[in-house]
Write a protein that holds these residues in place. Structure first.
Motif, PDB file in Angstrom:
ATOM      1  N   VAL A 104     -10.823 -18.628 -10.336  1.00 34.82           N
ATOM      2  CA  VAL A 104     -10.054 -18.297  -9.138  1.00 34.82           C
ATOM      3  C   VAL A 104      -9.261 -17.032  -9.452  1.00 34.82           C
ATOM      4  O   VAL A 104      -8.577 -16.966 -10.476  1.00 34.82           O
ATOM      5  CB  VAL A 104      -9.082 -19.428  -8.761  1.00 34.82           C
ATOM      6  CG1 VAL A 104      -8.253 -19.045  -7.531  1.00 34.82           C
ATOM      7  CG2 VAL A 104      -9.815 -20.740  -8.536  1.00 34.82           C
ATOM      8  N   GLN A 105      -9.364 -16.032  -8.603  1.00 33.52           N
ATOM      9  CA  GLN A 105      -8.608 -14.793  -8.834  1.00 33.52           C
ATOM     10  C   GLN A 105      -7.691 -14.525  -7.653  1.00 33.52           C
ATOM     11  O   GLN A 105      -8.123 -14.569  -6.497  1.00 33.52           O
ATOM     12  CB  GLN A 105      -9.534 -13.600  -9.054  1.00 33.52           C
ATOM     13  CG  GLN A 105      -8.769 -12.324  -9.426  1.00 33.52           C
ATOM     14  CD  GLN A 105      -9.684 -11.151  -9.725  1.00 33.52           C
ATOM     15  OE1 GLN A 105     -10.890 -11.228  -9.547  1.00 33.52           O
ATOM     16  NE2 GLN A 105      -9.096 -10.045 -10.177  1.00 33.52           N
ATOM     17  N   VAL A 106      -6.434 -14.236  -7.967  1.00 38.06           N
ATOM     18  CA  VAL A 106      -5.409 -13.991  -6.947  1.00 38.06           C
ATOM     19  C   VAL A 106      -4.861 -12.582  -7.141  1.00 38.06           C
ATOM     20  O   VAL A 106      -4.413 -12.219  -8.229  1.00 38.06           O
ATOM     21  CB  VAL A 106      -4.261 -15.012  -7.060  1.00 38.06           C
ATOM     22  CG1 VAL A 106      -3.218 -14.754  -5.960  1.00 38.06           C
ATOM     23  CG2 VAL A 106      -4.789 -16.432  -6.985  1.00 38.06           C
ATOM     24  N   ASP A 107      -4.912 -11.779  -6.082  1.00 36.23           N
ATOM     25  CA  ASP A 107      -4.412 -10.407  -6.173  1.00 36.23           C
ATOM     26  C   ASP A 107      -4.060  -9.926  -4.771  1.00 36.23           C
ATOM     27  O   ASP A 107      -4.676 -10.345  -3.796  1.00 36.23           O
ATOM     28  CB  ASP A 107      -5.459  -9.483  -6.792  1.00 36.23           C
ATOM     29  CG  ASP A 107      -4.828  -8.253  -7.447  1.00 36.23           C
ATOM     30  OD1 ASP A 107      -4.277  -7.404  -6.705  1.00 36.23           O
ATOM     31  OD2 ASP A 107      -4.890  -8.147  -8.673  1.00 36.23           O
ATOM     32  N   THR A 108      -3.068  -9.046  -4.694  1.00 37.40           N
ATOM     33  CA  THR A 108      -2.720  -8.474  -3.391  1.00 37.40           C
ATOM     34  C   THR A 108      -3.769  -7.474  -2.926  1.00 37.40           C
ATOM     35  O   THR A 108      -3.883  -7.200  -1.738  1.00 37.40           O
ATOM     36  CB  THR A 108      -1.353  -7.775  -3.453  1.00 37.40           C
ATOM     37  OG1 THR A 108      -1.362  -6.818  -4.524  1.00 37.40           O
ATOM     38  CG2 THR A 108      -0.229  -8.786  -3.701  1.00 37.40           C
ATOM     39  N   VAL A 116     -11.320 -24.803 -14.968  1.00 37.90           N
ATOM     40  CA  VAL A 116     -10.976 -23.808 -13.956  1.00 37.90           C
ATOM     41  C   VAL A 116     -10.022 -22.800 -14.580  1.00 37.90           C
ATOM     42  O   VAL A 116      -9.056 -23.169 -15.247  1.00 37.90           O
ATOM     43  CB  VAL A 116     -10.318 -24.447 -12.717  1.00 37.90           C
ATOM     44  CG1 VAL A 116      -9.872 -23.371 -11.731  1.00 37.90           C
ATOM     45  CG2 VAL A 116     -11.267 -25.424 -12.036  1.00 37.90           C
ATOM     46  N   LEU A 117     -10.302 -21.531 -14.349  1.00 39.55           N
ATOM     47  CA  LEU A 117      -9.425 -20.459 -14.815  1.00 39.55           C
ATOM     48  C   LEU A 117      -8.776 -19.789 -13.614  1.00 39.55           C
ATOM     49  O   LEU A 117      -9.468 -19.346 -12.694  1.00 39.55           O
ATOM     50  CB  LEU A 117     -10.226 -19.433 -15.607  1.00 39.55           C
ATOM     51  CG  LEU A 117      -9.478 -18.154 -16.033  1.00 39.55           C
ATOM     52  CD1 LEU A 117      -8.340 -18.479 -16.981  1.00 39.55           C
ATOM     53  CD2 LEU A 117     -10.441 -17.150 -16.672  1.00 39.55           C
ATOM     54  N   LEU A 118      -7.436 -19.716 -13.639  1.00 35.77           N
ATOM     55  CA  LEU A 118      -6.687 -19.016 -12.591  1.00 35.77           C
ATOM     56  C   LEU A 118      -6.291 -17.638 -13.114  1.00 35.77           C
ATOM     57  O   LEU A 118      -5.493 -17.520 -14.051  1.00 35.77           O
ATOM     58  CB  LEU A 118      -5.415 -19.787 -12.223  1.00 35.77           C
ATOM     59  CG  LEU A 118      -5.560 -21.126 -11.501  1.00 35.77           C
ATOM     60  CD1 LEU A 118      -4.177 -21.735 -11.266  1.00 35.77           C
ATOM     61  CD2 LEU A 118      -6.274 -20.957 -10.186  1.00 35.77           C
ATOM     62  N   LEU A 119      -6.870 -16.606 -12.534  1.00 34.25           N
ATOM     63  CA  LEU A 119      -6.471 -15.239 -12.857  1.00 34.25           C
ATOM     64  C   LEU A 119      -5.402 -14.821 -11.851  1.00 34.25           C
ATOM     65  O   LEU A 119      -5.692 -14.637 -10.667  1.00 34.25           O
ATOM     66  CB  LEU A 119      -7.667 -14.287 -12.769  1.00 34.25           C
ATOM     67  CG  LEU A 119      -8.829 -14.511 -13.742  1.00 34.25           C
ATOM     68  CD1 LEU A 119      -9.965 -13.536 -13.447  1.00 34.25           C
ATOM     69  CD2 LEU A 119      -8.376 -14.369 -15.188  1.00 34.25           C
ATOM     70  N   LEU A 120      -4.170 -14.684 -12.327  1.00 33.10           N
ATOM     71  CA  LEU A 120      -3.046 -14.412 -11.429  1.00 33.10           C
ATOM     72  C   LEU A 120      -2.555 -12.980 -11.617  1.00 33.10           C
ATOM     73  O   LEU A 120      -1.975 -12.639 -12.664  1.00 33.10           O
ATOM     74  CB  LEU A 120      -1.901 -15.395 -11.692  1.00 33.10           C
ATOM     75  CG  LEU A 120      -2.215 -16.880 -11.503  1.00 33.10           C
ATOM     76  CD1 LEU A 120      -0.954 -17.716 -11.751  1.00 33.10           C
ATOM     77  CD2 LEU A 120      -2.770 -17.163 -10.113  1.00 33.10           C
ATOM     78  N   GLY A 121      -2.801 -12.127 -10.633  1.00 36.84           N
ATOM     79  CA  GLY A 121      -2.267 -10.769 -10.651  1.00 36.84           C
ATOM     80  C   GLY A 121      -2.751  -9.945 -11.812  1.00 36.84           C
ATOM     81  O   GLY A 121      -1.992  -9.135 -12.356  1.00 36.84           O
TER      82      GLY A 121
END
Length: 579
Positions: A290-294, A270-275
């Motif tokens: 998984v990608q996290v962005d505002t 699993v790859l977490l792309l953070l911001g």
């Protein structure tokens, strides 16, 4: 009070302390209003006189990125405000809150093909979230207020266009009260959180790739990585905010990258792309992501994303860390070990035992600069090889900043960005890491530094070639062409302008010359004659890159002989790991 004075007062109320630009007839009412404020020392606004409006926009963009506050630039009608556009594009893509004042021809002449007539209210629409023409004194204060709000709230460019007859007219409308709004915190949707916890708990190997969006969330991301035992790679814009005090750091990927970040992402379940909105999809692995962005519109536009999450990185990490189980560290240890080996061998060998090698290794200069620069120094980097050297060898420390044209990729950004950085941070050491190609493009801004006595330090990597373009040509199977730059003594030019200046061609003098420049009063420039054949190899070499190199080398041999190939090979033998 006239409209120009009302405009300037609105900027003062919004916290603006500088306007970068060049005076001109259509700007005269606004420039006069700035003069009347008495300057920032008296609670007003300073006019920072640059040599090119492009530099004005770059300077404002740098100030905005470093302070997080509104910065302003201005250009007179026609060519004056059109020169702003490249720097404004950079500000737009970097997320810098910048307001640009584009003055216009007399309002009665608009539409008549008048002298210097353009349509700035149309020209800037692609690089601004707000772009409006002020037609009347009654309209002016509300448009100005909207421009300030758009730039500040959206971290973007706003442009107001105004004719001199309108800015010189009597103010007739009330001035809106400006009270800044606090930023909202975007918490993750509870359903996203539940699904993400299950996914991570069921996974054995998790990797994190962090971008600019981890700003302010360093400790929270480190805590999450500790729970997941996840190696952390980062983008160039994320470097400042996650690399320091980070036992999970495995470097950076992409064309400028180094370390084991690429391998760590490829090997993960699993790859977490953070911001991060990292644009080079060829360096992103085909793994569950998984990608996290505002900004929800950015989710999944670079690579397929199985779990898109709209949230602040800090809010997500705080909510997620207590809920995920403690992972074992087998994957983390293997990736960290690989990273240490890479950093010691190919990357580290660039800077070991090179004090006697000529031409000077550019990596050695960057490595030494990292050691002698202040712990809270601000670095600005030119696009191209200077991006590579600063990305690989400048340590952020949690107190330094490194900015550049990292998304727009414009040459010549480093020097004008250093002007904005120094004007807004007079107590900090500001270092422009410039290539000879980028420096020569906006060379006149050295005059700006001397005129305003801004004590910037300009470190010039003079390899007399456009190094990154040369590398791109070789990778694509083309012999290098049109990349050579005429040798110019930039130290001599700077000395003539009143800089502390030195030209260095002996690696034994590198540390001493850097120290002397950093200790000098006022602006200083050190020019290093560096190896033109030093190439930046990405951390992951693709088959097509090797084919391209081989094809290009064959063409170079046929056209220019084997001697040049031998020179290039000798310069880059240090890419081979040393024991």
């Amino acid at each position: 009070m006239n409209v120009a004075e009302q405009l300037v007062q609105q900027l003062v109320d919004a916290g603006v302390r500088r306007i970068y630009g060049i005076v001109g007839d259509s700007l005269n009412p606004i420039v006069e209003a700035v003069r009347k404020t008495g300057g920032s020392a008296k609670g007003g606004i300073d006019w920072v006189h640059v040599r090119h409006e492009e530099a004005a926009a770059f300077s404002a963009a740098a100030e905005a990125q470093l302070t997080g506050e509104l910065a302003v630039c201005a250009g007179s009608c026609g060519p004056g405000n059109m020169h702003l556009i490249n720097g404004l594009y950079d500000a737009h893509r970097s997320g810098a809150p910048v307001l640009a004042i584009a003055s216009h021809i007399p309002s009665v002449q608009i539409g008549s093909d008048f002298f210097q007539e353009t349509h700035p209210d149309r020209l800037f629409t692609e690089c601004a979230s707000y772009c409006e023409l002020i037609s009347t004194a009654q309209q002016a204060p509300r448009v100005i207020n909207s421009a300030i709000r758009h730039a500040s709230a959206l971290d973007d460019v706003a442009v107001i266009t105004i004719s001199s007859d309108v800015s010189g007219a009597k103010a007739v409308a009330p001035t809106p009260v400006y009270v800044p709004a606090r930023r909202a915190v975007i918490a993750p949707n509870p359903e996203d959180l539940t699904q993400l916890v299950k996914l991570l708990n069921d996974s054995k190997k998790v990797a994190i790739f962090a971008g600019l969006g981890v700003e302010g969330a360093h400790d929270e991301v480190i805590a999450l990585a500790d729970k997941l035992k996840a190696p952390i790679g980062h983008s160039l814009r994320g470097k400042d905010f996650i690399q320091y005090d980070n036992p999970f750091d495995v470097g950076m990927t992409g064309l400028l990258g180094y370390g084991a970040a690429a391998e760590g992402m490829n090997d993960a379940d699993v790859l977490l792309l953070l911001g991060t909105d990292f644009p080079y999809n060829q360096f992103l692995p085909d793994t569950l992501t998984v990608q996290v962005d505002t900004h929800a519109e950015k989710l999944g536009r670079r690579t397929d994303v199985s779990f898109p999450v709209q949230a602040d990185v800090k809010a997500l990490a705080e909510a997620l860390t207590p809920l995920v189980k403690q992972h074992d560290d087998k994957f983390l240890k293997a990736t960290i070990k690989r990273h240490a080996k890479i950093m010691k061998a190919p990357v580290g060998s660039y800077t070991r035992n090179v004090e006697h090698l000529k031409p000077i290794h550019p990596e050695f200069v960057a490595h030494t600069l990292n050691e002698v620069a202040a712990k809270d120094a601000i670095f600005t980097a030119d696009t191209g090889m200077c991006n590579v050297w600063t990305a690989r060898y400048i340590d952020p420390l949690g107190t330094r900043r490194l900015i550049g044209s990292f998304l727009h990729g414009s040459m010549a950004d480093a020097l004008p960005m250093a002007l904005g950085a120094q004007a807004s941070h007079p107590g900090r050491q500001v270092i422009s890491v410039s290539g000879d190609g980028g420096l020569s493009m906006l060379l006149g801004e050295l005059v700006t530094a001397r005129m305003h006595n801004l004590p910037i330090k300009v470190i010039v990597f003079n390899n007399s070639t456009l190094g990154m373009v040369k590398l791109e040509q070789l990778v694509n199977g083309l012999p290098d062409f049109g990349t050579d730059v005429h040798d110019v003594n930039y130290a001599g030019v700077a000395a003539a302008m009143g800089f502390h200046a030195e030209r260095v061609d002996d690696p034994k003098d590198v540390r001493r010359a850097l120290t002397d420049a950093l200790d000098a009063d006022g602006p200083a420039l050190v020019e290093f004659l560096t190896d033109p054949n030093a190439l930046s190899l990405p951390p992951e070499i693709k088959g097509e890159m090797l084919i391209g190199f081989a094809t290009a080398m064959s063409k170079v041999v046929l056209n220019r002989g084997a001697g040049e190939i031998m020179s290039m090979a000798t310069s880059n033998m240090r890419n081979i790991p040393r024991r």
